[in-house]
Write an enzyme that holds these catalytic residues in place. Structure first.
Site, PDB file in Angstrom:
ATOM      1  CB  THR A  45      -0.927  -0.002   1.130  1.00 34.18           C
ATOM      2  OG1 THR A  45      -1.633  -1.228   1.159  1.00 34.18           O
ATOM      3  CG2 THR A  45      -1.915   1.173   1.243  1.00 34.18           C
ATOM      4  CB  CYS A  59      25.503   4.279   7.643  1.00 30.68           C
ATOM      5  SG  CYS A  59      24.289   5.125   6.454  1.00 30.68           S
TER       6      CYS A  59
END
Ligand SMILES: *Cc1c(COP(=O)(O)O)cnc(C)c1O
Length: 385
Positions: A243, A329
């Site tokens: 969705t 990161c």
């Protein structure tokens, strides 16, 4: 009045522009339909909003709206491009060419390919961060199905020769994938002129919300096909089921519209501030710039402060200044940045580097403050040695 800490880490993420937030708000609790519901007006409203956003994203990179696949971010887009092409073109070959300084989302996807029986060539870079085009040519094999080279590096801002790379890919009949998460919205990226077949974008790097991105997949000259990495429902032309995150997609579209309008003035303004920050810090601290000086994003500088360590600088300033050593990161790890190491920086200089990434909301006053804090801290640390 200066609000502390000053944020100069816009390559890690950007502030969601208040105009973007405003555009998103009605799509949480008012127009909350599922864009795949075709039987009522809730669904139609959502679908219409997604269609507009799709056009806004496409316009920014000169693509067609039908070539835009919404994902959860550039990490997912990188995975989909690399694994999707590798699986879908298995009959042609199993070899990928990429670069040692790519984002981990690209490098780790390539490692996965190697575990699945593929073969990957990791090109080295010159000391200025640019790839050698002859090296690229030499490493293309009959079995090569993909060349993956990023547009602009997240740690240094260095911009690769994209049009020359795509020309080489075209001539060899190999697809060209480009991670443009740091470039789109900051400099002009044109998938047609640049000859890019697949391209990753992330909304949160360009003043949009987190958790939404795009993979551009060319449908004409060439028509690229992919094996989906997420199954269920066949959303996004069967390339990415799930969705759609309508509020985030609406915000992403608005962010693209704003960047398209404001990029020319914004990049000039940021470049002037970046150049001032860089010049004064070099004058006052003898800092050295990491990366090619001409082919570089206008709002980024990566500087090494010899005789110090980034950790020692950050410990003293991180309540006042938000900057990054290495990429967000990897900065939890004590190891020197693999990007700077690939540029042949020694460990000491790599460990003494800071990345300054300016953004839409950066002010001259903040740059003055950053210069003063860094300069004083570096001088103090050197006296201690
Ligand atoms: C930030 C970034 C990514 C990851 O994007 P997300 O949307 O945070 O997953 C990938 N590649 C580059 C070059 C980036 O800078």
């Amino acid at each position: 009045m200066l609000r502390l800490p000053v944020y100069l880490d816009n390559n890690a993420t950007t502030c969601c522009d208040p105009r973007v937030v405003e555009a998103m708000l009605p799509y949480f609790s008012q127009h909350y339909g599922n864009a795949a519901s075709h039987t009522h007006s809730f669904g139609w409203m959502a679908e219409e909003a997604v269609d507009i956003a799709r056009k806004q994203v496409a316009s920014l990179i000169h693509a067609d709206a039908t070539e835009i696949v919404f994902t959860s971010g550039a990490t997912e887009s990188d995975n989909l491009a690399i694994k999707g092409v590798f699986e879908n073109y298995a009959a042609k070959g199993n070899h990928i060419v990429t670069v040692a300084t790519e984002h981990k989302a690209v490098l780790d996807s390539c490692r996965h390919i190697e575990k699945k029986g593929g073969s990957v060539t990791y090109l080295q870079v010159n000391s200025d961060g640019l790839i050698d085009l002859d090296e690229l040519k030499k490493n293309i094999l009959p079995s090569t199905v993909l060349i993956a080279v990023m547009y602009a590096n997240n740690e240094t801002g260095v911009i690769q020769p994209i049009q020359a790379i795509s020309a080489i890919a075209r001539e060899a009949g190999v697809l060209f994938f480009c991670d443009a998460a740091q470039a789109v919205g900051k400099i002009n990226v044109d998938v047609i002129n640049d000859g890019i077949d697949l391209l990753s974008i992330s909304a949160h790097k360009m003043y949009g919300p987190k958790g939404v991105g795009v993979l551009y997949v060319s449908r004409k000259k060439p028509r690229v096909t992919l094996t989906a990495q997420m199954d269920g429902g066949g959303h996004e032309r069967n390339k990415r089921s799930g969705t759609l995150n309508v509020p985030a997609i609406v915000g992403f579209g608005k962010a693209c519209e704003l960047c398209e309008k404001e990029m020319p003035d914004e990049s000039k303004r940021l470049e002037a501030m970046r150049n001032r920050l860089e010049k004064v810090l070099i004058d006052q601290t003898d800092a050295t710039v990491n990366g090619n000086l001409q082919h570089r994003l206008p709002h980024v500088t990566n500087l090494s402060f010899k005789g110090t360590t980034a950790n020692n600088i950050m410990m003293r300033i991180n309540s006042k200044l938000a900057v990054s050593s290495g990429s967000a990161c990897t900065s939890a790890l004590p190891e020197p940045s693999y990007v700077l190491k690939a540029m042949c920086l020694d460990d000491a200089l790599a460990n003494a580097s800071l990345r300054f990434a300016l953004g839409r909301f950066t002010t001259d006053e903040e740059i003055d403050f950053a210069i003063q804090e860094i300069s004083n801290t570096v001088k103090m640390l050197r006296e201690d040695f």
